[in-house]
Design an enzyme around this catalytic site. Sequence first.
Site, short mmCIF file in Angstrom:
data_model
loop_
_atom_site.label_atom_id
_atom_site.label_comp_id
_atom_site.label_asym_id
_atom_site.label_seq_id
_atom_site.Cartn_x
_atom_site.Cartn_y
_atom_site.Cartn_z
N GLN A 188 0.75 -1.27 0.05
CA GLN A 188 0.08 -0.05 0.08
C GLN A 188 0.82 1.45 0.01
O GLN A 188 0.21 2.36 -0.31
CB GLN A 188 -0.83 0.17 1.23
CG GLN A 188 -2.01 -1.00 1.00
CD GLN A 188 -3.01 -0.95 2.30
OE1 GLN A 188 -3.56 -1.71 2.88
NE2 GLN A 188 -3.70 0.34 2.47
N GLU A 210 -13.29 5.39 3.94
CA GLU A 210 -13.22 4.58 5.35
C GLU A 210 -14.44 5.07 6.29
O GLU A 210 -14.86 4.34 7.30
CB GLU A 210 -12.12 4.79 5.84
CG GLU A 210 -10.93 4.09 5.17
CD GLU A 210 -9.40 4.47 5.44
OE1 GLU A 210 -9.26 5.78 6.06
OE2 GLU A 210 -8.57 3.55 5.11
#
Lengths: 805, 284
Positions: A236, A759
């Site tokens: 990531q 998120e």
Amino acid sequence: MKDDVESREDRTAGLKGLGCARRRVEDLRFTQGKGNYVDDIKLPGMLHGDFVRSPYAHARIKSIDASAALALDGVVAVLTAEDLAPLGLHWMPTLAGDKQMVLADGKVLFQGQEVAFVVARDRYVAADAVELVEVEYEDLPVITDPFESLKSDVVLREDLEPGADGAHGPRKHHNHIFTWEVGDKETTEQVLEEAEVVAEEMVYYHRTHPCPLETCGAVASMDKVNGKLTIYGTFQAPHAVRTVVSLLSGIEEHNIRVISPDIGGGFGNKVGVYPGYVCSVVASIVTGKPVKWVEDRMENLMSTAFARDYWMQGKIAATREGKITGLWCHTTADHGGFDACADPTKFPAGFMNICTGSYDIPVAYLAVDGVYTNKAPGGVSYRCSFRVTEAIYFIERMIEVLAIKLNVDAAELRRINFIRKDQFPYQSALGWEYDSGDYHTAWDKALAAVDYKGLREEQAQRVEDFKAGKTRKLMGVGLTFFTEIVGAGPVKNCDILGLGMFDSCEIRIHPTGSAIARLGTISQGQGHATTFAQILASEIGLPADSITIEEGDTDTAPYGLGTYGSRSTPVAGAATAMAGRKIRAKAQMIAAYLLEVHDDDVEFDIDRFVVKGAPERFKTMKEIAFAAYNQAIPGIEPGLEAVSYYDPPNMTYPFGAYVCVMDIDVDTGVPEIRRFYALDDCGTRINPMIIEGQVHGGLTEALAVALGQEIAYDDLGNVKTGTLMDFFLPTAWETPNYETDHTVTPSPHHPIGAKGVGESPHVGGVPCFSNAVNDAFRAFGLTHTQMPHDHWRIWKTANRLGLHG
Amino acid sequence: MIPAPFEYYRPREMAAVLALLAEHGDEARVMAGGHSLIPMMKLRMAEVPHLIDLQDVEGLSGITVSGGEIRLGAMVTQAEIIDSKELAQAAPILREAALQIADPQVRAMGTVGGNVANGDPGNDMPGLMQCLGARFTLVGPEGEREVAARDFYEAAYMTERDDDEVLTAVAFAVPEGGYAYEKQKRKIGDYATAAAAVQIRREGASCAAASIAMTNLSDTPVWSEAAAEALVGTELGPEAIEAAVTAMLAEIDPSEDNRGPVEFKRHAAVVILRRAIARAWSRA
């Protein structure tokens, strides 16, 4: 010319810029099986690695005998800690300032820990050889409870010098990692002492796992002739990996190329550095051949970074009218065998200090104690900014507990405590500056949309019917108002291993008016290739369809800190806009030259520069791009390129209002979600379709966590949920219908006002589902029950309350 | 998730299957849909040096309904059961149960023969077949024999089938009356927390015949004759149902797992059986 007749609306629509529900350009290859994931990479002569893992949660290693494995045809090498020690690679630093064994060095600290790395001709031989490595273990006492750990004589980490400070200050016990304190302890405790009402609860956020569909893996290829190391991996943060590999291995950074190809979901699981990455690199250096390592599902669940596992003891003080006067929280954080938490360096418990939530709480105190146990290391932000899910779950449970204590409606209690619109930018008691918000408007909109009053009336009737024996189903109304803190972040307070958390974008406009932009982030499904092109389209006036977005190759992309914590849009998205503005500034000079007017006499209009007051005189961005490469313009360099490194002045604070309506069968413990309404405010909306997809995905992961997804251990430290039979990964069958909605409160400091959204639904969703379960039993005397709310735990709650007759 | 090395065979005739079983003894296993065996092999919990795939063997397929009898070849898949109009009419409980097994992808491969022969207490078909009073046809070196489903299961993964025998078909009389297959599970693809198969025949106001079997509440399926008898001759009033439930509880022996503690499973068994009886009665 066509442009002359095209309306401004058509020209805007043609760009597919900000606000357009543009279809995802990535999906063409993903839906046709043409993605290119790490496991799709096959290099000539490539070898395959596989791990011998510990069946024990805590044991001393007496001996490792690899002779039978080495005798198997096709086995090239078996690496142990002894082989890595001369290179100094048998241990590696963690992102949290601790260190972690790459291969077991004398002992193991969790079940599934890496003990030896087998390298073989193919994946099958490697797996067979793993069975042949003989490891002699001597079991040691196992500790799976952090409270017990802090009292135990058993020393888990024998490598740490007794009494010496850890990375975050003094350690109180040999199994203690750090204490992190924020806020005003003395005043908070005084407020609690003098408060009219204090509500208290121990809120446990169980251990779970991000469980991306693609597990972790890497292919390392050391070219000994030119000295270049190439690593393909599920990273990531590819640039950070390159720097860390360089620092660890001593290979100069220009000789390392890290490539994150397509990534099948990350959710925080792919932020850290795993032993498999290190071993594949070492194995490639040793053998001179490419080495692939890809873990299987069980390995992923058992050994790679978990999430949560926070015991949050809370006290909330209020007046009798319900105005909150103070918040106190002590968290015991179970980090497992090593502290491999992925947080900015100065924040050992992440942004847990956002735990005052959306409320104007004058004083607060938070302390977090990190503890070692015999569980897998990690502590990553599973679809959230650093520990924000924990913080919001905590405050959103505490506010419900307070509502029960005060015997008031939980929606109204939230309303009277919200930070008001006129208080932004708002300084929180625990040190954050909230950039913007309009909570009352969002809350009113949400409650009206679901007919909140009607729901409460229906619920009251249900309670009556239940008591009268007319139904065996209770009804819960779950409420949540959350504020996220995303977009790490300002370099002045956010770094990882000393690397400042800025991000970047580099743009090259091609002569014919198309472009490529490269970023320091890496999509794992977020749709960056779609949305970043939209940001640029609006900034530079070229169609999104003519802009390629590329990420993940450290040899070509500008340096950046990667994608997690909803930071891509707040940070790299800002860099993209800023780089676009540099392009536009140069384009303005070129346009002015071409139109034979002064720079200040032209202005940008959608896809062109026009002469002020004479809109018929213009140069399109396409024409300007051509001129940039083909016309000698005095005082202006040829070409049209720009790069921007963006260090955000602040985080962004997206927020949202969620309502869940749930029916619970008290006899079977089966919950049924009848309705889920999600209002998100992520500031400026780049692509409403992608936002909706993100909200659906985040809510579904929230449903999973709230209703059963956990990494559970038995007393011997055995993982009880190591396969997808027991680890809950919802499918379409378990997923309810979601209603999405929004308000728009732009971030004042972000170039386009965007805040990040990926998120939010997870952060807000978990407490919303959990609150619905708790709320269903409120009329029967329940204050709080711990997650996960799987059937048997819900049944147990009903049983404890005497609802089974 | 890589199995140990194994030899793979794909014979076309049963004689060849039996010859392979005779040659390799307990080192050989037959495979139908493979949805239980292959995961066990990948986990290296089952080592099968000689794997005999049954999919090309003749005579193991087909659903026939004739003369009041239903016969399912061992290789009939759950998907075929769901899609069969004939079966939906003759024995709708099969479709209701099959729809609650795993997911469409698994059902396309998973077979009735594999499901009943493996002896996994979590499988749904064994209890169902006990409820229906099915007979299993076993073919071995000594020829063919039939074993009643109610006599077939000895313990988890232990059955009446000898290592050198192959289960080739399942047969049972066309069931009469109302039916229900009720299953509580945590999610799609899960085994039952508790499941009940119930067939009830009604004459006038009262129950003329009943059959009840429970799934995943013991190390074998539990066909509870006493529970069924408690219903027969009654009008299924609260007392009769209470008696049936009490009888069932005396025969199950659930163990704790991630689906919950024993206490919960016993409670779930009661709730599920009550619901199954109610639904079957409503259809009788």
